[in-house]
Scaffold this active site. Sequence first.
Site, short mmCIF file in Angstrom:
data_model
loop_
_atom_site.label_atom_id
_atom_site.label_comp_id
_atom_site.label_asym_id
_atom_site.label_seq_id
_atom_site.Cartn_x
_atom_site.Cartn_y
_atom_site.Cartn_z
N ASP A 53 -42.10 -10.43 -5.82
CA ASP A 53 -41.66 -11.79 -5.46
C ASP A 53 -40.25 -11.99 -5.98
OD1 ASP A 53 -41.74 -14.65 -4.75
OD2 ASP A 53 -43.91 -14.37 -4.65
N HIS A 105 -39.23 -14.16 -0.15
CA HIS A 105 -39.76 -13.86 -1.50
C HIS A 105 -39.26 -12.49 -1.96
CE1 HIS A 105 -42.62 -17.24 -2.09
NE2 HIS A 105 -42.58 -17.28 -0.78
N GLU A 111 -43.10 -18.67 3.74
CA GLU A 111 -41.96 -19.41 3.20
C GLU A 111 -40.64 -18.66 3.33
OE1 GLU A 111 -44.14 -22.01 -0.22
OE2 GLU A 111 -43.77 -19.94 -0.74
N PHE A 119 -56.46 -21.45 -7.34
CA PHE A 119 -56.94 -21.57 -8.71
C PHE A 119 -55.79 -21.73 -9.70
CE2 PHE A 119 -61.34 -19.29 -8.08
CZ PHE A 119 -61.69 -20.26 -7.16
N TRP A 176 -51.74 -17.91 -8.67
CA TRP A 176 -50.28 -17.81 -8.80
C TRP A 176 -49.93 -18.11 -10.24
CZ3 TRP A 176 -48.29 -15.77 -4.58
CH2 TRP A 176 -48.92 -15.97 -3.36
C1 ACM Z 1 -48.20 -19.15 -0.73
O1 ACM Z 1 -48.84 -19.87 -1.51
N1 ACM Z 1 -46.88 -19.28 -0.65
C2 ACM Z 1 -48.84 -18.19 0.13
#
Ligand code: ACM
Length: 757
Positions: free
Chosen positions: A188, A260, A323, A415, A464
């Site tokens: 990322d 990303h 994104e 989550f 994340w």
């Molecule tokens: C994402 O949460 N950008 C896939």
Amino acid sequence: MKKIFVLSALQLVLMAVGLQAQTIIPNPQSQSDMENKTEDVKVSDLQFISANDPSFASDIKVFSEFMSKMGYPAIAQKESATHAIHLIKDASLRDEEYRMQCKANQVVEIRGGKDGVFYGLMSMLQLIEEGQRQVGLSVPQLHDFPAYSWRGMHLDVSRHFFPKEFVMKYIDILALHKMNTFHWHLTDVQGWRIEIKKYPKLTEIGSKRKESIVEKNFDPYIGDGVPVEGFYTQDDIKEIVLYAQARHVQVVPEIEMPGHAQAALSAYPEYSCAKNMMEPLTKWGVSNDVYCTDDATFRFLEDILDEVMALFPSNYIHIGGDEVPKDRWKVCPVCQQTMKTHHLKDENELQSYFIKHIDAYVTSKGRNIIGWDEILEGGLAPNAAVMSWRGEEGGIIAAKQQHKVVMTPGDYCYFDHYQGNKNAEPLAIGGFTPIQQVYSYQPTPAVLNAEEKKYILGAQANVWTEYIATTDHVEYMAVPRLCALAEVLWLGDSKPGWIDFKNRLRVHFSFLDQCKVHYANSIFDVTTVRNIVEGKVELTLESVYENGQIQYQMPDVDQAQLLLYKKGRPLVFKRSGKLRAQYYEGTKELGHLLEEEILVHKALGKNISSTIEPSSYYNEGGLPKLADSKAGHAPRLSSDWLGWSGKNPAITIDLGDASKLNNLDIYTLKEESNWIYLPQQITVSLSTDGINYIALKTLSAKEIEDAYGVDNKLSVSLANTKARYVKLALTCAPKIEKDKPGAGEDAWVFLSELAVN
Ligand code: ACM
Ligand code: ZN
């Protein structure tokens, strides 16, 4: 009738001798009728394990390792006629199906398909743990199989890096709950974490960032000065893939493109449009720098994918696709030329062209791509599967186009959201996804027809890690919500319901303790239900479990005075103040302390209208929410707030009667990193008849900024004026400035309460 009687009588006997049903999570599909159970084997009597096929050697090894991690004596591998678990390959059962049966001579037979026997052993581990506490626990007769084939958990190792050993523990936790897919988010903007031999700078440069932003200090930016670095070598990855395979978990790697990508482009800026020097980002969010669409960049990505496919045997390779800002492509001569050459009408089609190219490449190697739902924009690549994260809409569209789908909608499957009392939870990105909500999830949308439904492979939860820096914190966010999702995916429509689940989960916490999992205890948090009754606020306190008690403390009383809450009896608030409450079992506090502000004021429950309705994205509860006694929280919980953007609302409160008014508290939010700005101007007018208004005050942007306090509040004096109607005309901030998050978009105004006194 007779059958029911026989069953109940047997259950009564079992209860009388202190035996209870087992509490496996996910709940097994079916337990054979008790009267068909001719033999009874006690869990505690099992001493040996054996198999009819050498292919079970790995399953037995993993089972033994789990036993040892849980601190239990080894079960010896031995051909034995008695006191044994016997594993049998059964070609008549599907891959993930198994049957567990008690046989003569204290033998438990687990027969199953390629993965099913392993799942039988995972059930057995939970039984063994339970058997430690429940003397005489019998082995149940089970017939078990999953409803969905994709039962996944994701982990972001880019925003924070977690060591190899932890990744293995995470896979253990999946396997213990019969989850079968680990989605590994390896790259990322803030870090590249996979060694690629052909491009060593990806890790030499891309795996290191100078520091991380402190909490949410985007503007002005505050960094912590602590470097973050780390990556997995190809040897590490091979080891992890084998480790996962032994636990019947497939590892799906994610290599993000075309967005990303800033960490990769920091190492190889020649594959960006602007070819500018950059560094892995130290704050959270997307970057405008994305991969260019020239041939050299495609070769670079294909080389990377070659090494990735050599390391990961999974059918699916996740290529990201979410994104993607189009700013660079719009001004890049190369990308504009690509669009001309291929007759692409806009940058969405260029994105689709990009993904189609990668799709063709990966397909030519005998694999399939999967990508976030943005890959639908501009047209879906022929062989792509879709991971639907912005709700279920993308998944529904993809299934109707006969593409495979994995559901991961934010409201149920993110989550990284909060899960309990927000005053006590560790800082999170936002959102509120408690375990009840996860458990309520149904991955197959009802709007699909029977044929389309077949394209829903299952679901997964995403972890994340922007705000998750430690392995304990990852476990806290993942578990026990993972337990709920595992049951959703294992049982589909036949899950037994929340009450049944939460009672099993209560027992399962002991199993998680034994496995040394640092799960969240937020399920024990006290929650409140508020009612507005004749200008007062009545609060009822609730806890998920009822074995214990709730203690509470009213505002304005001696700090030491804790009262025992009487279930169902409302607490009445005639004045504003803070309630504290805690759930206890015996002398043990469980869950977090609840601290909740209650605002009591003249507008409570009164009629509110607005010239412009709140945006449908932020309109939970509608306008009555502005007078429901609840101030919103920051960090933002979207459900606390109503939001407007692009249009300026005038909001009117009708108090019912005219009276002298002293003050108006406007609860609003400034969270510019999330595009939420204070209003630019507020005009407050008063009226006694609802027709003729007198403008009392107009606050400028500067006055609003100066008056805005830490509790998200802006106070306006109403100068003791007699009025029935209070009107606020708000001017939203204009489009967001260049270089700020959301640049060029309409700013949002958020309101949670309008307190009139
Ligand atoms: C994402 O949460 N950008 C896939
Ligand atoms: Zn370009």
